[in-house]
Design a protein around this motif. Structure first.
Motif, PDB file in Angstrom:
ATOM      1  N   ASN A  57      -4.892 -16.527   5.004  1.00 13.77           N
ATOM      2  CA  ASN A  57      -3.966 -15.948   4.020  1.00 13.77           C
ATOM      3  C   ASN A  57      -3.140 -17.067   3.383  1.00 13.77           C
ATOM      4  O   ASN A  57      -2.236 -17.602   4.020  1.00 13.77           O
ATOM      5  CB  ASN A  57      -3.069 -14.918   4.720  1.00 13.77           C
ATOM      6  N   THR A 114      -7.961 -22.358  -5.521  1.00 15.11           N
ATOM      7  CA  THR A 114      -6.790 -22.091  -6.360  1.00 15.11           C
ATOM      8  C   THR A 114      -5.503 -22.334  -5.571  1.00 15.11           C
ATOM      9  O   THR A 114      -5.526 -22.436  -4.347  1.00 15.11           O
ATOM     10  CB  THR A 114      -6.793 -20.620  -6.816  1.00 15.11           C
ATOM     11  N   PRO A 139       5.786 -18.571   2.702  1.00 14.39           N
ATOM     12  CA  PRO A 139       5.525 -17.128   2.708  1.00 14.39           C
ATOM     13  C   PRO A 139       6.825 -16.419   3.069  1.00 14.39           C
ATOM     14  O   PRO A 139       7.833 -17.076   3.343  1.00 14.39           O
ATOM     15  CB  PRO A 139       4.496 -16.975   3.821  1.00 14.39           C
ATOM     16  N   ARG A 192      -0.590  -8.716  -7.060  1.00 11.57           N
ATOM     17  CA  ARG A 192       0.462  -8.054  -6.304  1.00 11.57           C
ATOM     18  C   ARG A 192       1.599  -7.746  -7.265  1.00 11.57           C
ATOM     19  O   ARG A 192       2.057  -8.639  -7.968  1.00 11.57           O
ATOM     20  CB  ARG A 192       0.970  -8.976  -5.185  1.00 11.57           C
ATOM     21  N   SER A 226      -6.700 -11.259  -3.356  1.00  8.79           N
ATOM     22  CA  SER A 226      -5.521 -11.825  -2.717  1.00  8.79           C
ATOM     23  C   SER A 226      -5.656 -11.507  -1.233  1.00  8.79           C
ATOM     24  O   SER A 226      -5.510 -10.362  -0.829  1.00  8.79           O
ATOM     25  CB  SER A 226      -4.283 -11.158  -3.297  1.00  8.79           C
ATOM     26  N   GLY A 228      -3.901 -11.570   1.261  1.00 10.49           N
ATOM     27  CA  GLY A 228      -2.814 -10.821   1.891  1.00 10.49           C
ATOM     28  C   GLY A 228      -2.975  -9.316   1.756  1.00 10.49           C
ATOM     29  O   GLY A 228      -2.442  -8.554   2.549  1.00 10.49           O
TER      30      GLY A 228
HETATM   31  P1  AMP Z   1       3.733 -14.065   0.957  1.00 11.46           P
HETATM   32  O1  AMP Z   1       3.782 -15.532   0.967  1.00 11.46           O
HETATM   33  O2  AMP Z   1       3.884 -13.440   2.302  1.00 11.46           O
HETATM   34  O3  AMP Z   1       4.629 -13.497  -0.089  1.00 11.46           O
HETATM   35  O4  AMP Z   1       2.268 -13.772   0.494  1.00 11.46           O
HETATM   36  C1  AMP Z   1       1.707 -14.483  -0.573  1.00 11.46           C
HETATM   37  C2  AMP Z   1       0.676 -13.601  -1.235  1.00 11.46           C
HETATM   38  O5  AMP Z   1       0.036 -14.343  -2.285  1.00 11.46           O
HETATM   39  C3  AMP Z   1      -0.404 -13.168  -0.261  1.00 11.46           C
HETATM   40  O6  AMP Z   1      -0.799 -11.842  -0.561  1.00 11.46           O
HETATM   41  C4  AMP Z   1      -1.505 -14.154  -0.555  1.00 11.46           C
HETATM   42  O7  AMP Z   1      -2.756 -13.640  -0.199  1.00 11.46           O
HETATM   43  C5  AMP Z   1      -1.349 -14.367  -2.059  1.00 11.46           C
HETATM   44  N1  AMP Z   1      -1.863 -15.680  -2.478  1.00 11.46           N
HETATM   45  C6  AMP Z   1      -1.332 -16.894  -2.247  1.00 11.46           C
HETATM   46  N2  AMP Z   1      -2.103 -17.863  -2.757  1.00 11.46           N
HETATM   47  C7  AMP Z   1      -3.160 -17.252  -3.330  1.00 11.46           C
HETATM   48  C8  AMP Z   1      -4.333 -17.706  -4.006  1.00 11.46           C
HETATM   49  N3  AMP Z   1      -4.555 -19.005  -4.205  1.00 11.46           N
HETATM   50  N4  AMP Z   1      -5.210 -16.782  -4.451  1.00 11.46           N
HETATM   51  C9  AMP Z   1      -4.972 -15.461  -4.246  1.00 11.46           C
HETATM   52  N5  AMP Z   1      -3.897 -14.968  -3.608  1.00 11.46           N
HETATM   53  C10 AMP Z   1      -3.012 -15.845  -3.148  1.00 11.46           C
END
Ligand code: AMP
Ligand code: MG
Length: 342
Positions: A57, A114, A139, A192, A226, A228
């Motif tokens: 993630n 990315t 995060p 998101r 994504s 997450g």
């Molecule tokens: P949080 O840091 O807990 O707010 O979560 C960050 C969110 O952004 C998560 O849902 C990750 O999966 C998403 N995310 C971060 N970097 C990327 C990326 N390079 N591509 C797709 N989703 C991302």
């Protein structure tokens, strides 16, 4: 490890810890973040350990100036759309995904090609990033899966003894995590929803898609754009059940379940009408306030050990309502009872 509690005047101490490869809970306008030097894979790995976050993630990289993207050579190319978005919404609750360079450690990008970048508006967050002198991967500062923290107290509840420090910068104003949009594909797509609405993004960019995973549960084996989005998220320990129907139907259904183990996540106007325990998000239709209070409400519900079931209305998907909808539907594991069909 002893977790230091810092106040707003102690950004220099937070910055020093970050420069030395430590992890600090920092305030931002969305939610509190768990920050480490984004260019140091070992420091970033500590975030995953403290949160219990799955390594697949990826994290958002926080900068303190649009020019930091070029200065630290974070992306291969800055698309025109990114410049437009940054002019309209930065600093603020919008994260932009672009094609990364090899400077981004694998721990940050979780193996994707990315990187997600955000320029937060919180003055204390900006100060810490500037004083640390590096972009910060961060995060949300909660244990993986539980509601995000909107106060330093929430961070300590989850992270005391697991991180070097937390800096108390007051309550987060937006209250839900940033809107995430990817510019790495042909058409910009929201992965998101958050404080910047899809409607606002369309005003600036024209065509903007909404990823399927925002509103719907991923099917077995389906790949998340994504990562997450595939995890059960934002959930309090109590079981969250969403109810779809009119205000009257909501009140009478919840009152029919009246016992000690039930709580309603409701609006101010419901308080005198409900016969169960209540926690209010704010006035009906005030989605900005609902977003600001959502995670604190979920955490408050968990402070009452007798509560096993939380009933909430299915939120609106308009404006910032969509961000609340997206969090609550995940907290509920996509369980919705349609009161009109009962
Ligand atoms: P949080 O840091 O807990 O707010 O979560 C960050 C969110 O952004 C998560 O849902 C990750 O999966 C998403 N995310 C971060 N970097 C990327 C990326 N390079 N591509 C797709 N989703 C991302
Ligand atoms: Mg999170």
């Amino acid at each position: 490890m002893k977790t230091l509690i810092l106040d707003e005047t102690q950004t220099d101490i937070a910055a020093r810890i970050l420069k030395d490869g430590g992890v600090v809970g920092i305030p931002t306008e969305t939610v509190y973040g768990l920050a480490a030097n984004a260019l140091d894979g070992n420091a970033v790995a500590k975030i995953f350990r403290a949160k219990g976050r799955p390594m697949d993630n990826p994290l958002i990289v926080h900068i303190a100036d649009f020019d930091d993207i070029a200065k630290f050579h974070l992306v291969k190319e800055i698309p025109d759309a990114a410049e437009k978005l940054s002019k309209a919404f930065w600093p603020g609750p919008l994260t932009i995904i672009m094609k990364r360079t090899d400077i981004i450690p694998k721990e940050v990008s979780a193996g994707l090609d990315t990187v997600a970048i955000r320029f937060p508006s919180h003055p204390v967050a900006q100060k810490i990033i500037k004083e640390a002198g590096v972009p910060l991967a961060a995060p949300s500062a909660n244990l993986s899966g539980s509601p995000s923290p909107t106060t330093a107290r929430h961070v300590l509840n989850d992270m005391d003894g697991k991180i070097d420090a937390v800096l108390d910068g007051g309550s987060s104003d937006v209250g839900v995590e940033s809107t995430v949009i990817t510019l790495a594909e042909a058409v910009p797509r929201v992965l998101r929803p958050g404080g910047v609405t899809v409607e606002q993004l369309r005003e600036v960019l024209g065509e903007v898609e909404l990823d399927d995973a925002v509103l719907h549960q991923l099917k077995e084996g389906e790949k998340a754009s994504s990562p997450g989005m595939k995890y059960k998220h934002y959930a309090p320990k109590a079981n969250v059940v969403l109810l779809k129907g009119s205000d009257d139907e909501f009140i009478s259904y919840v009152n029919s379940k009246s016992d000690d183990s039930v709580c309603a996540l409701c609006c101010d106007e419901d308080l005198l009408l409900l016969s169960v325990k209540t926690v209010s998000l704010g006035r009906r239709g005030d989605y900005l306030t609902h977003a600001r209070h959502l995670f604190d409400c979920l955490r408050r519900i968990d402070e009452n050990p007798t509560v096993h079931t939380v009933y909430s209305r299915l939120p609106s998907t308009n404006g910032v309502g969509l961000a609340v909808y997206n969090r609550l539907i995940r907290a509920a594991g996509f369980e919705v009872i349609d009161l009109e069909k009962l």
